[in-house]
Design an enzyme around this catalytic site. Structure first.
Site, PDB file in Angstrom:
ATOM      1  N   TRP A 126      44.912  11.122 -64.130  1.00  0.00           N
ATOM      2  CA  TRP A 126      45.334  12.528 -64.074  1.00  0.00           C
ATOM      3  C   TRP A 126      46.173  12.942 -65.277  1.00  0.00           C
ATOM      4  O   TRP A 126      46.431  14.116 -65.467  1.00  0.00           O
ATOM      5  CB  TRP A 126      46.159  12.763 -62.794  1.00  0.00           C
ATOM      6  CG  TRP A 126      47.158  11.657 -62.579  1.00  0.00           C
ATOM      7  CD1 TRP A 126      46.985  10.555 -61.794  1.00  0.00           C
ATOM      8  CD2 TRP A 126      48.429  11.499 -63.208  1.00  0.00           C
ATOM      9  NE1 TRP A 126      48.067   9.711 -61.910  1.00  0.00           N
ATOM     10  CE2 TRP A 126      48.973  10.278 -62.768  1.00  0.00           C
ATOM     11  CE3 TRP A 126      49.180  12.267 -64.102  1.00  0.00           C
ATOM     12  CZ2 TRP A 126      50.216   9.805 -63.176  1.00  0.00           C
ATOM     13  CZ3 TRP A 126      50.412  11.800 -64.516  1.00  0.00           C
ATOM     14  CH2 TRP A 126      50.917  10.581 -64.052  1.00  0.00           C
ATOM     15  N   ASN A 127      46.660  11.982 -66.078  1.00  0.00           N
ATOM     16  CA  ASN A 127      47.636  12.382 -67.113  1.00  0.00           C
ATOM     17  C   ASN A 127      46.989  13.060 -68.313  1.00  0.00           C
ATOM     18  O   ASN A 127      47.603  13.909 -68.945  1.00  0.00           O
ATOM     19  CB  ASN A 127      48.525  11.198 -67.532  1.00  0.00           C
ATOM     20  CG  ASN A 127      47.766  10.086 -68.201  1.00  0.00           C
ATOM     21  OD1 ASN A 127      46.559   9.959 -68.034  1.00  0.00           O
ATOM     22  ND2 ASN A 127      48.467   9.262 -68.956  1.00  0.00           N
TER      23      ASN A 127
ATOM     24  N   PRO B 104      36.877  11.607 -61.072  1.00  0.00           N
ATOM     25  CA  PRO B 104      38.176  11.996 -61.632  1.00  0.00           C
ATOM     26  C   PRO B 104      39.301  11.727 -60.636  1.00  0.00           C
ATOM     27  O   PRO B 104      39.061  11.609 -59.432  1.00  0.00           O
ATOM     28  CB  PRO B 104      38.010  13.504 -61.851  1.00  0.00           C
ATOM     29  CG  PRO B 104      37.012  13.933 -60.819  1.00  0.00           C
ATOM     30  CD  PRO B 104      36.105  12.764 -60.561  1.00  0.00           C
ATOM     31  N   ALA B 105      40.516  11.670 -61.162  1.00  0.00           N
ATOM     32  CA  ALA B 105      41.673  11.476 -60.284  1.00  0.00           C
ATOM     33  C   ALA B 105      41.747  12.626 -59.277  1.00  0.00           C
ATOM     34  O   ALA B 105      41.433  13.774 -59.607  1.00  0.00           O
ATOM     35  CB  ALA B 105      42.950  11.436 -61.128  1.00  0.00           C
TER      36      ALA B 105
ATOM     37  N   GLY C  77      43.534   3.639 -66.308  1.00  0.00           N
ATOM     38  CA  GLY C  77      44.517   3.725 -65.240  1.00  0.00           C
ATOM     39  C   GLY C  77      45.431   2.519 -65.287  1.00  0.00           C
ATOM     40  O   GLY C  77      45.592   1.889 -66.337  1.00  0.00           O
ATOM     41  N   SER C  78      45.976   2.180 -64.146  1.00  0.00           N
ATOM     42  CA  SER C  78      46.980   1.116 -64.123  1.00  0.00           C
ATOM     43  C   SER C  78      46.342  -0.266 -64.241  1.00  0.00           C
ATOM     44  O   SER C  78      45.180  -0.470 -63.870  1.00  0.00           O
ATOM     45  CB  SER C  78      47.775   1.199 -62.821  1.00  0.00           C
ATOM     46  OG  SER C  78      46.892   0.987 -61.739  1.00  0.00           O
TER      47      SER C  78
ATOM     48  N   GLU D 235      41.038   0.605 -70.035  1.00  0.00           N
ATOM     49  CA  GLU D 235      42.184   1.164 -70.759  1.00  0.00           C
ATOM     50  C   GLU D 235      43.328   1.199 -69.752  1.00  0.00           C
ATOM     51  O   GLU D 235      43.375   2.080 -68.885  1.00  0.00           O
ATOM     52  CB  GLU D 235      41.865   2.581 -71.255  1.00  0.00           C
ATOM     53  CG  GLU D 235      40.794   2.655 -72.314  1.00  0.00           C
ATOM     54  CD  GLU D 235      41.239   2.086 -73.653  1.00  0.00           C
ATOM     55  OE1 GLU D 235      42.454   1.924 -73.875  1.00  0.00           O
ATOM     56  OE2 GLU D 235      40.362   1.786 -74.476  1.00  0.00           O
ATOM     57  N   LEU D 236      44.239   0.237 -69.857  1.00  0.00           N
ATOM     58  CA  LEU D 236      45.204   0.042 -68.772  1.00  0.00           C
ATOM     59  C   LEU D 236      46.634   0.380 -69.205  1.00  0.00           C
ATOM     60  O   LEU D 236      46.846   1.078 -70.185  1.00  0.00           O
ATOM     61  CB  LEU D 236      45.083  -1.398 -68.260  1.00  0.00           C
ATOM     62  CG  LEU D 236      43.645  -1.807 -67.878  1.00  0.00           C
ATOM     63  CD1 LEU D 236      43.574  -3.249 -67.445  1.00  0.00           C
ATOM     64  CD2 LEU D 236      43.073  -0.877 -66.808  1.00  0.00           C
TER      65      LEU D 236
ATOM     66  N   GLU E 168      56.424  -0.036 -66.735  1.00  0.00           N
ATOM     67  CA  GLU E 168      56.113   1.234 -67.400  1.00  0.00           C
ATOM     68  C   GLU E 168      56.693   2.348 -66.512  1.00  0.00           C
ATOM     69  O   GLU E 168      56.302   2.483 -65.359  1.00  0.00           O
ATOM     70  CB  GLU E 168      54.590   1.327 -67.452  1.00  0.00           C
ATOM     71  CG  GLU E 168      54.044   2.488 -68.189  1.00  0.00           C
ATOM     72  CD  GLU E 168      52.508   2.506 -68.112  1.00  0.00           C
ATOM     73  OE1 GLU E 168      51.933   1.996 -67.138  1.00  0.00           O
ATOM     74  OE2 GLU E 168      51.909   3.047 -69.035  1.00  0.00           O
TER      75      GLU E 168
HETATM   76  N1  LIG Z   1      45.240   2.812 -71.719  1.00  0.00           N
HETATM   77  C1  LIG Z   1      44.985   4.106 -71.552  1.00  0.00           C
HETATM   78  O1  LIG Z   1      44.253   4.724 -72.324  1.00  0.00           O
HETATM   79  C2  LIG Z   1      45.603   4.851 -70.409  1.00  0.00           C
HETATM   80  C3  LIG Z   1      45.495   6.248 -70.388  1.00  0.00           C
HETATM   81  C4  LIG Z   1      46.058   6.938 -69.317  1.00  0.00           C
HETATM   82  C5  LIG Z   1      46.696   6.237 -68.287  1.00  0.00           C
HETATM   83  N2  LIG Z   1      46.783   4.900 -68.343  1.00  0.00           N
HETATM   84  C6  LIG Z   1      47.509   4.153 -67.307  1.00  0.00           C
HETATM   85  O2  LIG Z   1      47.286   4.719 -66.010  1.00  0.00           O
HETATM   86  C7  LIG Z   1      48.437   4.537 -65.202  1.00  0.00           C
HETATM   87  C8  LIG Z   1      48.867   5.858 -64.605  1.00  0.00           C
HETATM   88  O3  LIG Z   1      47.909   6.389 -63.799  1.00  0.00           O
HETATM   89  P1  LIG Z   1      47.879   6.089 -62.221  1.00  0.00           P
HETATM   90  O4  LIG Z   1      49.191   5.594 -61.751  1.00  0.00           O
HETATM   91  O5  LIG Z   1      47.296   7.258 -61.543  1.00  0.00           O
HETATM   92  O6  LIG Z   1      46.895   4.890 -62.235  1.00  0.00           O
HETATM   93  P2  LIG Z   1      45.971   4.389 -61.071  1.00  0.00           P
HETATM   94  O7  LIG Z   1      45.405   3.119 -61.552  1.00  0.00           O
HETATM   95  O8  LIG Z   1      46.657   4.379 -59.771  1.00  0.00           O
HETATM   96  O9  LIG Z   1      44.841   5.528 -60.955  1.00  0.00           O
HETATM   97  C9  LIG Z   1      43.953   5.818 -61.993  1.00  0.00           C
HETATM   98  C10 LIG Z   1      42.639   6.233 -61.375  1.00  0.00           C
HETATM   99  O10 LIG Z   1      42.143   5.198 -60.573  1.00  0.00           O
HETATM  100  C11 LIG Z   1      41.762   5.659 -59.290  1.00  0.00           C
HETATM  101  N3  LIG Z   1      42.003   4.584 -58.346  1.00  0.00           N
HETATM  102  C12 LIG Z   1      43.149   4.245 -57.725  1.00  0.00           C
HETATM  103  N4  LIG Z   1      42.945   3.164 -56.945  1.00  0.00           N
HETATM  104  C13 LIG Z   1      41.645   2.807 -57.091  1.00  0.00           C
HETATM  105  C14 LIG Z   1      40.823   1.754 -56.571  1.00  0.00           C
HETATM  106  N5  LIG Z   1      41.301   0.829 -55.717  1.00  0.00           N
HETATM  107  N6  LIG Z   1      39.538   1.705 -56.961  1.00  0.00           N
HETATM  108  C15 LIG Z   1      39.046   2.598 -57.822  1.00  0.00           C
HETATM  109  N7  LIG Z   1      39.763   3.610 -58.339  1.00  0.00           N
HETATM  110  C16 LIG Z   1      41.053   3.710 -57.983  1.00  0.00           C
HETATM  111  C17 LIG Z   1      42.610   6.887 -59.071  1.00  0.00           C
HETATM  112  O11 LIG Z   1      41.961   7.758 -58.171  1.00  0.00           O
HETATM  113  C18 LIG Z   1      42.687   7.452 -60.452  1.00  0.00           C
HETATM  114  O12 LIG Z   1      41.564   8.244 -60.681  1.00  0.00           O
HETATM  115  C19 LIG Z   1      49.503   3.998 -66.148  1.00  0.00           C
HETATM  116  O13 LIG Z   1      49.639   2.624 -65.973  1.00  0.00           O
HETATM  117  C20 LIG Z   1      48.956   4.316 -67.516  1.00  0.00           C
HETATM  118  O14 LIG Z   1      49.432   3.519 -68.544  1.00  0.00           O
HETATM  119  C21 LIG Z   1      46.252   4.190 -69.370  1.00  0.00           C
HETATM  120  N1  LIG Z   2      47.991   9.443 -74.985  1.00  0.00           N
HETATM  121  C1  LIG Z   2      46.756   8.744 -74.886  1.00  0.00           C
HETATM  122  C2  LIG Z   2      46.167   8.755 -73.542  1.00  0.00           C
HETATM  123  C3  LIG Z   2      46.963   7.883 -72.625  1.00  0.00           C
HETATM  124  O1  LIG Z   2      47.605   8.220 -71.669  1.00  0.00           O
HETATM  125  C4  LIG Z   2      45.830   9.259 -75.964  1.00  0.00           C
HETATM  126  O2  LIG Z   2      46.328   9.832 -76.913  1.00  0.00           O
HETATM  127  O3  LIG Z   2      44.627   9.084 -75.896  1.00  0.00           O
END
Ligand SMILES: NC(=O)c1ccc[n+]([C@@H]2O[C@H](COP(=O)([O-])OP(=O)(O)OC[C@H]3O[C@@H](n4cnc5c(N)ncnc54)[C@H](O)[C@@H]3O)[C@@H](O)[C@H]2O)c1
Ligand SMILES: N[C@@H](CC=O)C(=O)O
Length: 486
Positions: free
Chosen positions: A156-157, A181-182, A233-234, A255-256, A386
């Site tokens: 969602w970010n 999507p989220a 995501g995470s 991408e975590l 984080e």
């Molecule tokens: N590396 C990158 O490019 C990047 C970019 C943006 C966010 N992030 C990471 O995402 C995290 C923040 O987002 P968050 O807390 O919403 O993460 P999250 O992992 O909880 O959720 C991300 C997505 O995964 C889905 N999801 C949740 N549980 C799931 C499951 N069991 N199976 C399948 N999908 C599932 C959610 O609906 C959401 O769409 C942070 O750790 C951040 O660093 C990484």
């Molecule tokens: N800020 C990142 C996305 C991660 O959250 C980017 O620039 O792609």
């Protein structure tokens, strides 16, 4: 433009080129994080609908894989043009459902669109190779072929850019796509689908499957019809998805999470470093995977840096993202606010100095006032976790080797930053930091042309840049024998 006149807000999922609602009327509601008010709802699609979407993408693949790179590029560019035509509406929609300050939302619309153009161009460069054979009667080479249907789960970010960065690469490679999507930001994804449909991606090449990520991932991981899974995501969820993908041996791109160090040496312009640190910390209200999570400042300038950082931070406007001068918007939900408070409490209990405005000054229950945690130590949760919040932990260091070791002391390896003007130090930090990305004297490190991604538990693979299509391409080697000798 007011929110009530938005034309890109659609309360239906987009599957196989059709707009659908769930027959059982199951829905997920979406709220404005700044006010808590309801924006609308989207279908909470069950397993049968997800399987239907997989079939639609699979069917579309049989045609899309054989389209020319010119046709793919034309459609991606038409989509790009559509995003620019509706840029202001897309930005407002993002601020509404995500909370991001409107200036940042406008920036993300441009950023998201830039991936459509980049991969429209890059699709032409999915080159194979020729290999010198060991005898003259054979010809050997490689061709690149699309892996197949690619599923994407996005956060969602960055509700537009995290979709286009994956989908544009996959479509350019000849794959078809399914995006889940989220649940907090499905309307941005659906607005992209409206524009994709108008750009001619209306036959199952791009599907937006709303509903629970867990169910979506179970269905796509269980079938061989989906060959790639890309997730942002995470790290916790990423690990789970890698496990789930094992049974059908999918290509996984991850991408975590991050835990970015931001290192300030003693040979710099302090004001420039403070500005860099403020931007690296507070963009997206701190909810950014590349956000500075630990700031290390050389002891000789430590108190000076803290004073200037605090002054700048305390002047930041916290409020509704629709106010043009807002710099920090709401967090995504109340759990995020609670987590932020517990990180501060833990740091205070362990002796950190907490600097910033009172939380009572926050303009709503989902806002967190920017807070500086001075003198943090490795034992504090703010150091190992984080925060995904506007919390800036700062501590001092004496020596370059010591700070490189501290910066690397984490399971994560996404982004890192260093401010120094000495050539030898630049090289030492650039090579010594165990991260996928190192920003030197800048925090502005992303773009469509760079390979974005992390090492260690921050992920697998890269998005963007020349390598951004690799996750969606297979290398097929051929060996033609029995040729006439030359
Ligand atoms: N590396 C990158 O490019 C990047 C970019 C943006 C966010 N992030 C990471 O995402 C995290 C923040 O987002 P968050 O807390 O919403 O993460 P999250 O992992 O909880 O959720 C991300 C997505 O995964 C889905 N999801 C949740 N549980 C799931 C499951 N069991 N199976 C399948 N999908 C599932 C959610 O609906 C959401 O769409 C942070 O750790 C951040 O660093 C990484
Ligand atoms: N800020 C990142 C996305 C991660 O959250 C980017 O620039 O792609």
């Amino acid at each position: 433009m007011s929110n009530s006149t938005m034309t890109l807000l659609r309360e239906q999922a987009y599957v196989g080129g059709r707009w659908i609602v769930a027959e059982d009327k199951a829905r997920k509601w979406v709220n404005d994080p700044a006010t808590g008010e309801t924006i609308g709802h989207v279908p909470d699609l069950n397993a049968a609908y997800i399987d239907g979407a997989i079939d639609a993408a699979h069917h579309a693949f049989s045609t899309w894989r054989h389209t020319s790179v010119v046709e793919r590029a034309d459609k991606l560019l038409a989509w790009y043009d559509g995003m620019h035509e509706y840029a202001e509406e897309l930005a407002r929609l993002m601020t509404w459902e995500q909370g991001k300050p409107i200036g940042e939302a406008r920036g993300e619309v441009d950023y998201a669109a830039s991936f459509l153009r980049w991969f429209a161009e890059e699709g032409r460069r999915a080159n194979g190779s020729t290999i010198p054979p060991e005898n003259t009667q054979i010809a050997i080479g490689t061709v690149k072929e699309p892996v197949g249907v690619a599923a994407m789960i996005t956060p969602w970010n960055f509700p537009l850019a995290m979709i286009t960065r994956k989908v544009a690469a996959a479509l350019a490679a000849g794959c078809t796509t399914l995006v889940n999507p989220a649940n907090q930001t499905p309307f941005c994804a659906l607005s992209l689908a409206i524009l994709a449909e108008r750009a001619g991606l209306n036959n199952g090449e791009f599907n937006v499957v709303t509903g629970a990520g867990k169910l979506f991932s179970e269905r796509v991981c269980a079938t061989d019809k989906v060959r790639a899974l890309s997730f942002t995501g995470s790290t916790t969820v990423g690990r789970q998805l890698i496990r789930q993908s094992a049974d059908t041996v999918k290509c996984t791109a991850m991408e975590l999470g991050g835990n970015a160090p931001f290192i300030v040496c003693d040979d710099i312009d302090i004001d420039a470093a403070v500005e860099g640190a403020i931007a690296a910390k507070f963009q997206t209200s701190g909810q950014d995977c590349v956000a500075a999570n630990r700031i290390y400042v050389h002891r000789s300038i430590y108190e000076d840096f803290i004073g200037r950082f605090a002054e700048r931070m305390n002047a930041m406007k916290v409020g509704n993202g629709f106010d043009e001068d807002t710099e920090i918007g709401p967090l995504i939900n109340e759990d995020a606010v609670e987590k932020a408070q517990s990180l501060i409490d833990d740091a205070r209990d362990q002796g950190a100095r907490i600097i910033g405005r009172e939380q009572g000054a926050a303009p709503g229950s989902q806002f967190f006032m920017p807070t500086l945690v001075a003198d943090f130590t490795p034992d504090m949760q703010v150091s190992s976790e984080e925060s995904f919040a506007p919390i800036a932990p700062i501590c001092s260091f004496d020596d370059d080797d010591e700070v490189i070791a501290a910066a690397n002391d984490t399971i994560f390896g996404l982004a890192s930053y260093v401010y120094t003007h000495t050539d030898a130090r630049i090289r030492k930090f650039m090579r010594g930091l165990e991260y996928g990305m190192v920003g030197v004297n800048t925090m502005d490190i992303t773009g469509p042309h760079v390979p974005f991604g992390g090492i260690k538990q921050s992920g697998l693979g890269r998005e963007g840049g020349h390598v951004g299509m690799d996750e969606y391409l297979e290398t097929k080697y051929y060996c033609i024998g029995g040729l006439p000798a030359v």
